[in-house]
Design an enzyme around this catalytic site. Sequence first.
Site, PDB file in Angstrom:
ATOM      1  N   CYS B 256       1.278  -2.257   8.863  1.00 20.10           N
ATOM      2  CA  CYS B 256       0.167  -2.177   7.913  1.00 20.10           C
ATOM      3  C   CYS B 256       0.698  -2.349   6.494  1.00 20.10           C
ATOM      4  O   CYS B 256       1.658  -1.681   6.094  1.00 20.10           O
ATOM      5  CB  CYS B 256      -0.539  -0.837   8.065  1.00 20.10           C
ATOM      6  SG  CYS B 256      -1.824  -0.581   6.823  1.00 20.10           S
ATOM      7  N   CYS B 259      -0.058   1.308   4.654  1.00 20.60           N
ATOM      8  CA  CYS B 259       0.615   2.558   5.028  1.00 20.60           C
ATOM      9  C   CYS B 259       1.892   2.314   5.819  1.00 20.60           C
ATOM     10  O   CYS B 259       2.619   3.243   6.129  1.00 20.60           O
ATOM     11  CB  CYS B 259      -0.332   3.465   5.813  1.00 20.60           C
ATOM     12  SG  CYS B 259      -0.647   2.899   7.489  1.00 20.60           S
TER      13      CYS B 259
END
Lengths: 287, 291
Positions: B256, B259
Amino acid sequence: MRGPSPIPTPDPVLTVNGLGKIYGRDDAGTIDRTGSDAGSARDPITGAIVAAWDVNFEVAAGEAIGIVGESGSGKSTVLRCIAGDLEATSGDVRLSTHMEGRSNVLLADPATRRRMRIDQLSVVYQDPSEGLALSVTAGGNIADPLTAAGVRSFAKIRERASELLSRTEVPLNRMDDIVRNFSGGMRQRVQIARALANKPRILLLDEPTTGLDASVAAGVLDLIRGLLEELDLAAVVVSHDFSVIEMLTNRCIVMHHGRVVESALTDQLLEDPHHPYSQRLVSAARA
Amino acid sequence: MTVTDNTTNRLDSLGASGDGPSFAILDEESKREIRRALLQAVAVPGYQVPFGSREMPVARGWGSGGLQVTLAIVGPDDTVKIIDQGDDEGVNAVNLRRLVVSSTGIPETTEAREASIIQSRHRIPEDELTATQTLVLQVPVPEPLRGIERDVRELARMHAEADYSRMWVSLYEDKVRNGVITQSTGYPCLVNGRYVVATTPIPRWDIPRLHMSQFLTLFGAGREKRVYAIPPHTIVEPLTFDDVPFEVERIEGAACRLCGSTDSFLVDSSGDVDSWACSDTAWCRARRSQG
């Protein structure tokens, strides 16, 4: 009419007694007003059609019985009633594979009858689109009965499908082609391969080579004859064509207007037909 | 005209009677009918129960089934989370949430752990759900065999007899043509060893979490007028061959971009290279705030 069966059948795999199929409204006199002697399967009073009535025969393993007669004589009706495609009006059909022949399969519920079609009894239809999914590959058509019988290994399905297709002489490089792209003879070979997927004891063949050209039909007939000998199947062959009946069956019954008019050994029938209708049929075929 | 006046008066009096709009939009009889269907669905896991799908303030095909299920089970003590594609801020999710909250007065949340009812399309939240939570899925096509057979009587027969061989043939064909089983979202699963269901439209990634789950999952299809359920502690097996393992989506090396997660369901967020992001936005945000 000759006796019910010239030779008694030891340990029949398929036993058919008093099988009948009537369409429409019949009454107590319908049976007397129809049939070969009456010259029609249609009751002149009620309009009911007696498609088949009082059909009896037995088939043992490794044996093939033929049903001959002209179009509309009721031979396919008999076959479809045994297979469960049609609901019989009366009769008693027993398979040695179903409850050891102690139960009349005509009384079994539709789900049970469909399960019999998975691994006990198979049908090869004249029209391959009845027995095959044309938009599915040859291998996929064989995967259908295999998965219905609980096979869950992709490799085993592939193996069994190629085994069956080689036995029915379908080139293995066509295994992953959809059946719609196959010729008529090839489709029929795939249909036979599918019918044999779960090693049924009983094979019903409805005009298996009708509609194929002569040389292709001969090849398919050769194949069927080889399989019947090799697999110890109990077979019923429906055909209007005496050459098919002669090549595949030992015994046969002749149907006319829904009734069995003669039951004999196939070579006897061809040499010396007794019933006037059989005589006409044989002489027409020999002409 | 007197007739018109009378009619108008009657309509006015209908509107005036009672205590204004009912709690959770639906009248009590409707909720009871939907709950009865849901009880049957829970009692027979995976079986598609017909129900009298109502006209809703959202169009059919826009979550009306899931909405009716949520409105039928919601009570004053519930907290609701509604997501679309894992995102609480999807337009449809926002609208459905406003509808539920305004008609019930219950609190809303974006935290999966805080919600007692989670209504979703396309995803199961990444957070582990518990026995006190209910997942409501909006289902466009509840019939897993729809692509194989169109005759509804034949479909009913196939389910009744557990005759799923043609489903297996379609998986076989898929594998033969493509080398792998390509079906991604809505992967067919066998529930409790009996009924095949469409897990539409969640990705494969979420399938293993339906198996022996702690939570109750209710599926609502408004247009098709069917509900079905996967109760807690129920065996859910994705249909696959013994020698062709079921695999979830995983992109080699993808993480991601917000994150850094590599163990959540990732979606391509902008179309650029290396622009993967968590599909579950609330989960992603929580992960970032934890540092």
